[in-house]
Design an enzyme around this catalytic site. Structure first.
Site, mmCIF file in Angstrom:
data_model
loop_
_atom_site.group_PDB
_atom_site.id
_atom_site.type_symbol
_atom_site.label_atom_id
_atom_site.label_comp_id
_atom_site.label_asym_id
_atom_site.label_seq_id
_atom_site.Cartn_x
_atom_site.Cartn_y
_atom_site.Cartn_z
ATOM 1 N N LYS A 155 -2.216 -1.636 -3.829
ATOM 2 C CA LYS A 155 -3.085 -0.466 -3.740
ATOM 3 C C LYS A 155 -2.256 0.811 -3.815
ATOM 4 O O LYS A 155 -1.249 0.891 -3.112
ATOM 5 C CB LYS A 155 -3.828 -0.539 -2.400
ATOM 6 C CG LYS A 155 -4.716 0.619 -2.088
ATOM 7 C CD LYS A 155 -5.348 0.436 -0.742
ATOM 8 C CE LYS A 155 -6.098 1.720 -0.449
ATOM 9 N NZ LYS A 155 -6.396 1.859 0.938
ATOM 10 N N LYS A 185 0.854 -1.181 0.000
ATOM 11 C CA LYS A 185 0.000 0.000 0.000
ATOM 12 C C LYS A 185 0.887 1.227 0.000
ATOM 13 O O LYS A 185 1.643 1.474 0.946
ATOM 14 C CB LYS A 185 -0.893 -0.027 1.235
ATOM 15 C CG LYS A 185 -1.787 1.186 1.359
ATOM 16 C CD LYS A 185 -2.796 1.009 2.477
ATOM 17 C CE LYS A 185 -3.631 2.255 2.635
ATOM 18 N NZ LYS A 185 -4.624 2.100 3.702
HETATM 19 C C1 PBG Z 1 -7.674 2.917 5.712
HETATM 20 C C2 PBG Z 1 -7.929 2.797 4.258
HETATM 21 C C3 PBG Z 1 -7.748 3.773 3.254
HETATM 22 C C4 PBG Z 1 -8.216 3.209 2.081
HETATM 23 C C5 PBG Z 1 -8.622 1.917 2.382
HETATM 24 N N1 PBG Z 1 -8.421 1.681 3.716
HETATM 25 C C6 PBG Z 1 -7.284 5.172 3.332
HETATM 26 C C7 PBG Z 1 -5.943 5.522 3.760
HETATM 27 O O1 PBG Z 1 -5.052 4.711 3.936
HETATM 28 O O2 PBG Z 1 -5.782 6.731 3.981
HETATM 29 C C8 PBG Z 1 -8.286 3.898 0.752
HETATM 30 C C9 PBG Z 1 -9.378 3.441 -0.144
HETATM 31 C C10 PBG Z 1 -9.689 4.343 -1.267
HETATM 32 O O3 PBG Z 1 -9.065 5.407 -1.479
HETATM 33 O O4 PBG Z 1 -10.608 3.976 -2.008
HETATM 34 N N2 PBG Z 1 -6.362 2.749 6.085
HETATM 35 ZN ZN ZN Z 2 -5.955 3.532 8.154
#
Ligand code: PBG
Ligand code: ZN
Length: 322
Positions: free
Chosen positions: A246, A193
């Site tokens: 992601k 991520k």
């Molecule tokens: C929480 C989380 C996030 C997303 C999924 N789980 C946001 C982040 O890390 O700030 C992003 C999902 C999206 O942008 O569609 N940690």
């Molecule tokens: Zn988070």
């Protein structure tokens, strides 16, 4: 001329015959934002077509989606009490735990329920872990996340999906779930991520933006492809069942490399910013939404994604785009 590649493009039958990439309904996972209350279906301004649902309206929405095959759901909780220690995240009556229980009661195994495991919507500072001395502490955050995952498993979640990016959380969650008798609850790790500005619309939707600083001390630096393999293989070792990359659209190279280096199914998350760009341009008539969405979905599959988490899922399946 000996070779005329255009022969294989002559009409749609031959094009179908030689198509190298195919999508299936089974690949699509649909995210939902669930909140407390009744009869709520509140549009999220930054994500056209996506809503906050209370559990009752969520159930009705799923009934419609199910007929078209929208049966793999990723739940996010919104609007819980926020605190320094994020303790509302593992309450056995948290909005997510309640939603999971209700969905399983109503639909049983007709729906596959996945829960996002992260505390940023539950902490007052909006970070994905416990903050001390202005630093997001790793090991104490991991214990908190494991408790949150357990509360979802106890409510009946089929799969938990940690999205926090702390080190060692997959192993810790696996151990706790196994200890408590949830050895059949699967883990899809947000293994790779990146710290991305494409999450902007989601943070509005989940009210989870960090109140100070950014997430760069735990999410990855988008300049680093090698590190993605390190993260992916670590989570595989720790017991992840599925690895996720992601965001997706700007990270096709990462999906491809991971796919060729892991035997696990690979998921990608077509995130909020990627969704809203396409959706809004489509609504404005600046591009053909259906065609662009399907082009993007094929790109994910071509890169090697076995599963696609996307806010477009409902449009794709209800409108029979595949
Ligand atoms: C929480 C989380 C996030 C997303 C999924 N789980 C946001 C982040 O890390 O700030 C992003 C999902 C999206 O942008 O569609 N940690
Ligand atoms: Zn988070």
């Amino acid at each position: 001329m000996q070779t005329r590649p255009r022969r294989l493009r002559k009409n749609s039958i031959i094009r179908e015959m030689v198509a190298e990439t195919h999508l299936s309904k089974d690949m699509f996972i649909y995210p939902y934002f669930v909140t407390k209350g009744k009869n709520i279906m509140h549009p999220i301004a930054s994500m056209p077509g996506i809503n906050h649902f209370s559990i009752d309206t969520l159930i009705r929405d799923i009934e419609t989606g199910l007929k078209a095959g929208v049966n793999k759901l990723l739940l996010f909780g919104v609007g819980e009490k926020k605190s320094k220690d994020g303790s509302s995240s593992y309450n056995k009556n948290s909005i997510v735990a309640d939603a999971v229980r209700q969905l399983k009661k109503n639909f049983g195994d007709d729906v596959y329920v996945i829960t996002d495991v992260c505390v940023c919507a539950y902490t007052d500072h909006g970070h994905c872990g416990i903050v001390e001395n202005e630093y997001v502490q790793n090991d104490s955050s991991v214990s908190l996340l494991a408790k949150m995952a357990l509360s979802h498993a106890q409510a009946g979640a089929d799969m938990v999906a940690p999205s926090d990016m702390m080190d060692g959380r997959v192993g810790a969650i696996r151990n706790l779930l196994d200890d408590k008798g949830f050895e059949n609850t699967a883990i899809m790790s947000y293994a790779i991520k990146y710290a991305s500005s494409y999450y902007g619309p989601f943070r509005d939707a989940a009210d989870s933006a960090p109140q100070h600083g950014d997430r760069k001390s735990y999410q990855m630096d988008f300049r680093n492809p090698n590190e993605s393999l390190k993260e992916g293989l670590l989570d595989e070792d720790e017991g992840a069942d599925i690895l996720m990359v992601k965001p997706a659209l700007a990270y096709l190279d990462i999906i491809k490399t991971l796919k060729s280096n892991s035997l696990l199914p690979i998921a990608c998350y077509n995130v909020s910013g990627e969704y809203s760009m396409v959706k809004l341009a489509g609504q404005k008539g600046w591009l053909n939404e259906r065609n662009v969405v399907m082009e993007n979905m094929h790109a994910f599959a071509r890169a090697g994604a076995n599963l696609i988490i996307t806010y477009h899922t409902r449009d794709i399946l209800l409108n029979k785009w595949i």
